[in-house]
Write an enzyme that holds these catalytic residues in place. Structure first.
Site, PDB file in Angstrom:
ATOM      1  N   CYS A  48       0.846  -1.192   0.000  1.00 19.42           N
ATOM      2  CA  CYS A  48       0.000   0.000   0.000  1.00 19.42           C
ATOM      3  C   CYS A  48       0.887   1.248   0.000  1.00 19.42           C
ATOM      4  CB  CYS A  48      -0.876  -0.033   1.258  1.00 19.42           C
ATOM      5  SG  CYS A  48      -1.830   1.465   1.564  1.00 19.42           S
ATOM      6  N   HIS A  49       0.330   2.365  -0.450  1.00 18.28           N
ATOM      7  CA  HIS A  49       1.116   3.602  -0.470  1.00 18.28           C
ATOM      8  C   HIS A  49       1.558   4.028   0.924  1.00 18.28           C
ATOM      9  CE1 HIS A  49       0.035   3.735  -4.611  1.00 18.28           C
ATOM     10  NE2 HIS A  49       0.944   4.662  -4.762  1.00 18.28           N
ATOM     11  N   THR A  50       0.826   3.588   1.931  1.00 17.03           N
ATOM     12  CA  THR A  50       1.218   3.954   3.290  1.00 17.03           C
ATOM     13  C   THR A  50       2.536   3.258   3.677  1.00 17.03           C
ATOM     14  OG1 THR A  50      -1.109   4.265   3.770  1.00 17.03           O
ATOM     15  CG2 THR A  50       0.364   4.161   5.657  1.00 17.03           C
ATOM     16  N   HIS A  70       0.967  -4.074   5.892  1.00 17.15           N
ATOM     17  CA  HIS A  70      -0.246  -4.071   6.728  1.00 17.15           C
ATOM     18  C   HIS A  70      -1.469  -4.551   5.953  1.00 17.15           C
ATOM     19  CE1 HIS A  70      -0.225  -0.248   4.585  1.00 17.15           C
ATOM     20  NE2 HIS A  70      -1.548  -0.229   4.729  1.00 17.15           N
ATOM     21  N   GLU A  71      -1.240  -5.216   4.802  1.00 21.41           N
ATOM     22  CA  GLU A  71      -2.362  -5.675   3.977  1.00 21.41           C
ATOM     23  C   GLU A  71      -2.166  -7.169   3.752  1.00 21.41           C
ATOM     24  OE1 GLU A  71      -4.360  -2.857   0.685  1.00 21.41           O
ATOM     25  OE2 GLU A  71      -2.795  -4.101  -0.172  1.00 21.41           O
ATOM     26  N   CYS A 100     -11.257  -4.116  19.992  1.00 26.57           N
ATOM     27  CA  CYS A 100     -11.252  -4.858  21.267  1.00 26.57           C
ATOM     28  C   CYS A 100     -12.652  -5.051  21.818  1.00 26.57           C
ATOM     29  CB  CYS A 100     -10.358  -4.157  22.285  1.00 26.57           C
ATOM     30  SG  CYS A 100     -11.114  -2.698  23.068  1.00 26.57           S
ATOM     31  N   CYS A 103     -13.034  -0.975  24.806  1.00 27.61           N
ATOM     32  CA  CYS A 103     -12.520   0.369  25.133  1.00 27.61           C
ATOM     33  C   CYS A 103     -13.596   1.425  24.864  1.00 27.61           C
ATOM     34  CB  CYS A 103     -11.239   0.663  24.351  1.00 27.61           C
ATOM     35  SG  CYS A 103     -11.520   1.037  22.615  1.00 27.61           S
ATOM     36  N   CYS A 106     -14.381   1.683  21.117  1.00 22.97           N
ATOM     37  CA  CYS A 106     -15.165   0.560  20.591  1.00 22.97           C
ATOM     38  C   CYS A 106     -16.606   0.612  21.092  1.00 22.97           C
ATOM     39  CB  CYS A 106     -14.524  -0.771  20.981  1.00 22.97           C
ATOM     40  SG  CYS A 106     -13.057  -1.172  20.017  1.00 22.97           S
ATOM     41  N   CYS A 114      -9.949   1.974  17.620  1.00 20.24           N
ATOM     42  CA  CYS A 114      -9.898   1.283  18.914  1.00 20.24           C
ATOM     43  C   CYS A 114      -8.697   1.832  19.668  1.00 20.24           C
ATOM     44  CB  CYS A 114      -9.739  -0.215  18.673  1.00 20.24           C
ATOM     45  SG  CYS A 114      -9.352  -1.170  20.159  1.00 20.24           S
ATOM     46  N   ARG A 118      -3.339   1.368  20.709  1.00 19.47           N
ATOM     47  CA  ARG A 118      -2.862   2.360  19.739  1.00 19.47           C
ATOM     48  C   ARG A 118      -1.500   2.939  20.131  1.00 19.47           C
ATOM     49  NH1 ARG A 118      -0.693   4.754  16.716  1.00 19.47           N
ATOM     50  NH2 ARG A 118      -1.331   6.118  15.010  1.00 19.47           N
ATOM     51  N   CYS A 177      -6.690  -3.564   3.704  1.00 24.35           N
ATOM     52  CA  CYS A 177      -6.541  -2.095   3.671  1.00 24.35           C
ATOM     53  C   CYS A 177      -7.292  -1.460   2.500  1.00 24.35           C
ATOM     54  CB  CYS A 177      -5.077  -1.660   3.668  1.00 24.35           C
ATOM     55  SG  CYS A 177      -4.952   0.150   3.785  1.00 24.35           S
ATOM     56  N   ARG A 373      -2.992  -2.542  -7.621  1.00 27.67           N
ATOM     57  CA  ARG A 373      -2.404  -3.237  -6.481  1.00 27.67           C
ATOM     58  C   ARG A 373      -1.467  -4.345  -6.958  1.00 27.67           C
ATOM     59  NH1 ARG A 373      -2.741   0.165  -2.958  1.00 27.67           N
ATOM     60  NH2 ARG A 373      -3.658  -0.168  -0.915  1.00 27.67           N
TER      61      ARG A 373
HETATM   62  N1  LIG Z   1      -7.142   6.625   5.664  1.00 26.94           N
HETATM   63  C1  LIG Z   1      -6.853   5.362   5.457  1.00 26.94           C
HETATM   64  O1  LIG Z   1      -7.290   4.475   6.199  1.00 26.94           O
HETATM   65  C2  LIG Z   1      -6.005   4.975   4.289  1.00 26.94           C
HETATM   66  C3  LIG Z   1      -5.342   5.923   3.547  1.00 26.94           C
HETATM   67  N2  LIG Z   1      -4.597   5.556   2.465  1.00 26.94           N
HETATM   68  C4  LIG Z   1      -3.996   6.634   1.698  1.00 26.94           C
HETATM   69  O2  LIG Z   1      -4.859   6.896   0.594  1.00 26.94           O
HETATM   70  C5  LIG Z   1      -4.121   7.471  -0.473  1.00 26.94           C
HETATM   71  C6  LIG Z   1      -4.424   6.758  -1.780  1.00 26.94           C
HETATM   72  O3  LIG Z   1      -3.925   5.434  -1.758  1.00 26.94           O
HETATM   73  P1  LIG Z   1      -3.874   4.564  -3.108  1.00 26.94           P
HETATM   74  O4  LIG Z   1      -5.192   4.562  -3.787  1.00 26.94           O
HETATM   75  O5  LIG Z   1      -3.276   3.272  -2.711  1.00 26.94           O
HETATM   76  O6  LIG Z   1      -2.846   5.447  -3.956  1.00 26.94           O
HETATM   77  P2  LIG Z   1      -2.580   5.499  -5.544  1.00 26.94           P
HETATM   78  O7  LIG Z   1      -1.265   6.184  -5.730  1.00 26.94           O
HETATM   79  O8  LIG Z   1      -2.790   4.176  -6.156  1.00 26.94           O
HETATM   80  O9  LIG Z   1      -3.710   6.474  -6.080  1.00 26.94           O
HETATM   81  C7  LIG Z   1      -3.624   7.847  -5.978  1.00 26.94           C
HETATM   82  C8  LIG Z   1      -4.222   8.419  -7.250  1.00 26.94           C
HETATM   83  O10 LIG Z   1      -4.262   9.831  -7.079  1.00 26.94           O
HETATM   84  C9  LIG Z   1      -3.930  10.425  -8.313  1.00 26.94           C
HETATM   85  N3  LIG Z   1      -3.482  11.787  -8.040  1.00 26.94           N
HETATM   86  C10 LIG Z   1      -2.287  12.211  -7.576  1.00 26.94           C
HETATM   87  N4  LIG Z   1      -2.270  13.549  -7.471  1.00 26.94           N
HETATM   88  C11 LIG Z   1      -3.495  13.978  -7.842  1.00 26.94           C
HETATM   89  C12 LIG Z   1      -4.084  15.261  -7.950  1.00 26.94           C
HETATM   90  N5  LIG Z   1      -3.409  16.359  -7.641  1.00 26.94           N
HETATM   91  N6  LIG Z   1      -5.368  15.340  -8.362  1.00 26.94           N
HETATM   92  C13 LIG Z   1      -6.063  14.222  -8.701  1.00 26.94           C
HETATM   93  N7  LIG Z   1      -5.520  12.970  -8.636  1.00 26.94           N
HETATM   94  C14 LIG Z   1      -4.273  12.867  -8.211  1.00 26.94           C
HETATM   95  C15 LIG Z   1      -2.866   9.512  -8.898  1.00 26.94           C
HETATM   96  O11 LIG Z   1      -2.726   9.668 -10.294  1.00 26.94           O
HETATM   97  C16 LIG Z   1      -3.406   8.138  -8.504  1.00 26.94           C
HETATM   98  O12 LIG Z   1      -4.238   7.603  -9.521  1.00 26.94           O
HETATM   99  C17 LIG Z   1      -2.660   7.425  -0.029  1.00 26.94           C
HETATM  100  O13 LIG Z   1      -2.343   8.697   0.518  1.00 26.94           O
HETATM  101  C18 LIG Z   1      -2.653   6.374   1.069  1.00 26.94           C
HETATM  102  O14 LIG Z   1      -1.577   6.534   1.965  1.00 26.94           O
HETATM  103  C19 LIG Z   1      -4.520   4.263   2.046  1.00 26.94           C
HETATM  104  C20 LIG Z   1      -5.166   3.294   2.728  1.00 26.94           C
HETATM  105  C21 LIG Z   1      -5.886   3.551   3.965  1.00 26.94           C
HETATM  106  N1  LIG Z   2       1.417   7.477  11.143  1.00 28.19           N
HETATM  107  C1  LIG Z   2       0.911   8.563  10.349  1.00 28.19           C
HETATM  108  C2  LIG Z   2      -0.546   8.402  10.053  1.00 28.19           C
HETATM  109  C3  LIG Z   2      -0.793   7.256   9.138  1.00 28.19           C
HETATM  110  C4  LIG Z   2      -2.274   7.023   8.999  1.00 28.19           C
HETATM  111  O1  LIG Z   2      -3.045   7.954   8.948  1.00 28.19           O
HETATM  112  N2  LIG Z   2      -2.653   5.759   8.939  1.00 28.19           N
HETATM  113  C5  LIG Z   2      -4.035   5.423   8.750  1.00 28.19           C
HETATM  114  C6  LIG Z   2      -4.112   4.209   7.946  1.00 28.19           C
HETATM  115  S1  LIG Z   2      -3.335   4.394   6.382  1.00 28.19           S
HETATM  116  C7  LIG Z   2      -3.372   2.902   5.756  1.00 28.19           C
HETATM  117  O2  LIG Z   2      -2.851   2.634   4.716  1.00 28.19           O
HETATM  118  C8  LIG Z   2      -4.708   5.129  10.072  1.00 28.19           C
HETATM  119  O3  LIG Z   2      -5.189   4.061  10.373  1.00 28.19           O
HETATM  120  N3  LIG Z   2      -4.794   6.120  10.869  1.00 28.19           N
HETATM  121  C9  LIG Z   2      -5.393   6.027  12.166  1.00 28.19           C
HETATM  122  C10 LIG Z   2      -4.380   5.729  13.201  1.00 28.19           C
HETATM  123  O4  LIG Z   2      -4.774   5.589  14.381  1.00 28.19           O
HETATM  124  O5  LIG Z   2      -3.182   5.604  12.868  1.00 28.19           O
HETATM  125  C11 LIG Z   2       1.127   9.902  11.020  1.00 28.19           C
HETATM  126  O6  LIG Z   2       1.520   9.924  12.184  1.00 28.19           O
HETATM  127  O7  LIG Z   2       0.886  10.904  10.329  1.00 28.19           O
HETATM  128 ZN   LIG Z   3      -2.856   0.812   3.524  1.00 27.08          ZN
HETATM  129 ZN   LIG Z   4     -11.255  -0.973  21.456  1.00 29.99          ZN
END
Ligand SMILES: NC(=O)C1=CN([C@@H]2O[C@H](COP(=O)(O)OP(=O)(O)OC[C@H]3O[C@@H](n4cnc5c(N)ncnc54)[C@H](O)[C@@H]3O)[C@@H](O)[C@H]2O)C=CC1
Ligand SMILES: N[C@@H](CCC(=O)N[C@@H](CSC=O)C(=O)NCC(=O)O)C(=O)O
Ligand SMILES: [Zn+2]
Ligand SMILES: [Zn+2]
Length: 379
Positions: A48-50, A70-71, A100, A103, A106, A114, A118, A177, A373
């Site tokens: 993943c990008h993370t 993490h995936e 859990c 907490c 949860c 959760c 953390r 993920c 992916r």
């Molecule tokens: N909040 C969460 O739980 C999670 C967050 N993430 C985050 O989500 C984001 C996306 O992840 P992926 O889809 O795997 O990444 P990816 O790189 O596959 O997709 C990102 C897309 O954004 C496009 N892009 C880049 N700059 C842009 C702009 N200025 N305007 C429009 N499009 C633009 C790219 O061309 C690409 O198609 C990452 O920052 C990742 O770390 C990922 C998984 C979980």
């Molecule tokens: N460690 C980073 C924050 C990273 C982050 O936001 N992680 C997401 C999942 S991204 C998955 O690909 C997340 O779960 N956030 C909630 C959390 O509790 O971490 C930073 O410190 O900026």
């Molecule tokens: Zn991820």
């Molecule tokens: Zn919990």
């Protein structure tokens, strides 16, 4: 084969010794699980990008040496004392967002975050403050409570969910993920309504999964926004009705363009890029009075979001979610059922495959733009 239960296992892992350097594939010692812990034989992991973000050194919580990943999905090899939620031989998915069920978070019914482990998870150690990994005689850190770039890993019992073996692990790993994050953001966090207009900024794995969730909830216009024209075909394949490349607009901003397209603004927008400028555009593309923008992308250390407070005064809502707002132990088996019933696309996300030895190539491919992916076969 001799039982490994209670023994330290020596296996291969991709170790990140320092920020910005390629992962090193080498022997690692994985200690047995302690009380409340589970040791998993990882069959497959996504990249993943993370993972790339933390490896780059831009993650304020990033620390080294560490086993990233993490995936992941695999089979339970052994369990520590007191573990009842999974048993040896179960097919499982690792959960970086644990559950859990005890907490404050949860029990709130308001979040999937959760709080139980953390603090230690963020420090790269198990809940008792120690590591289960050793290489070259040194302790290695854990990552996101999962560390799936190792052939064996140890996780807290609240950080793992058993799923039916009917779903192959090269598919179930992606529910750990990217797919769950985007799909959950649309269906669980935003609760996109029938007929509502949606814009998805960035249509990689996460954004395409938002599109999939918007389709599931019968959204009206589903506008994919991406700087890469190659993503248009992908977005339409997943159900986007429109595609806009913001770099090709002349004389207007992407938010102005989306407001025109939707007669006043979108009901829901999603940032799936991690770019704080895009996050602002996504918020400002929302409809006055009710439009909601969901931040999913992870921005680098030091980055901050900004907009005129008037945007919020006039009713737009800014929120965000991790793992889509999905509670992993409770809700992931349902997503697996949806996949098995043909109601959730998973196979379609796999564009690349690598062996553990090729994991650095997987990182390169992820950055190339034609990769949704890459799944790594760990065994
Ligand atoms: N909040 C969460 O739980 C999670 C967050 N993430 C985050 O989500 C984001 C996306 O992840 P992926 O889809 O795997 O990444 P990816 O790189 O596959 O997709 C990102 C897309 O954004 C496009 N892009 C880049 N700059 C842009 C702009 N200025 N305007 C429009 N499009 C633009 C790219 O061309 C690409 O198609 C990452 O920052 C990742 O770390 C990922 C998984 C979980
Ligand atoms: N460690 C980073 C924050 C990273 C982050 O936001 N992680 C997401 C999942 S991204 C998955 O690909 C997340 O779960 N956030 C909630 C959390 O509790 O971490 C930073 O410190 O900026
Ligand atoms: Zn991820
Ligand atoms: Zn919990």
């Amino acid at each position: 084969m001799a039982s490994t239960v209670g023994q330290t296992i020596t296996c291969k892992a991709a170790i990140a010794w320092e920020a910005g350097a390629p992962l090193s594939i080498e022997d690692i010692e994985v200690a047995p699980p302690k009380a409340g812990e589970v040791r998993i034989k990882i069959h497959h992991t996504g990249v993943c990008h993370t993972d790339a973000y933390t490896l780059s050194g831009k993650d304020p919580e990033g620390a080294f040496p560490v086993v990233l990943g993490h995936e992941g999905a695999g089979i339970v090899e052994s369990i520590g004392e007191g573990v009842t939620s999974v048993k040896v031989g179960d097919y499982v998915v690792a959960l970086y967002t644990p559950e859990c069920r005890e907490c404050k978070f949860c029990k709130s019914g308001k979040t999937n975050l959760c709080g139980k482990i953390r603090a230690t998870q963020g420090k790269g150690v198990m809940p008792d403050g120690t590591s289960r990994f050793k290489a070259r005689g040194k302790d290695l850190l854990h990552f996101m409570g999962t560390s799936t770039f190792s052939q064996y890993t140890v996780v807290a019992d609240i950080s793992v969910v058993a799923v039916t073996p009917k779903i192959p692990t090269d598919r179930s790993c992606l529910l750990g993920c990217g797919i769950t994050t985007g799909y959950g953001a649309a269906v669980v966090t935003a609760k996109v309504e029938e007929g509502s207009n949606v814009a998805v900024f960035g249509v990689g794995c996460v954004g395409l999964s938002v599109v999939q969730g918007a389709v599931k909830n019968k959204a009206g216009m589903i506008i994919a926004v991406d700087v890469n024209d190659g993503k248009e075909a992908w977005a339409r394949k997943f159900g986007a009705t429109h595609f806009v490349n913001p770099t090709k607009l002349s004389g207007k901003t992407i938010q102005e363009h989306l407001i025109e397209m939707t007669d006043g603004g979108c009901d829901y927008t999603f940032d799936c890029t991690g770019n704080v400028g895009v996050m602002r555009a996504a918020l400002e593309a929302c409809h006055k009075g009710w439009g909601e923008s969901i931040v999913i992308g992870v921005a680098a250390a030091g980055q901050e979001i900004a907009t005129r407070p008037f945007q919020l005064v006039t009713g737009r809502v800014w929120k965000g979610c991790a793992f889509g707002g999905i509670k992993g132990r409770t809700q992931l088996p349902g997503l697996v059922d949806d996949y098995l019933n043909g109601e959730l696309k998973v196979d379609e996300f796999i564009t690349h495959r690598q062996s553990l030895d090729g994991i650095n190539t997987a990182f390169d491919q992820m950055k190339e733009g034609d990769c949704v992916r890459c799944v790594v076969d760990m065994q």
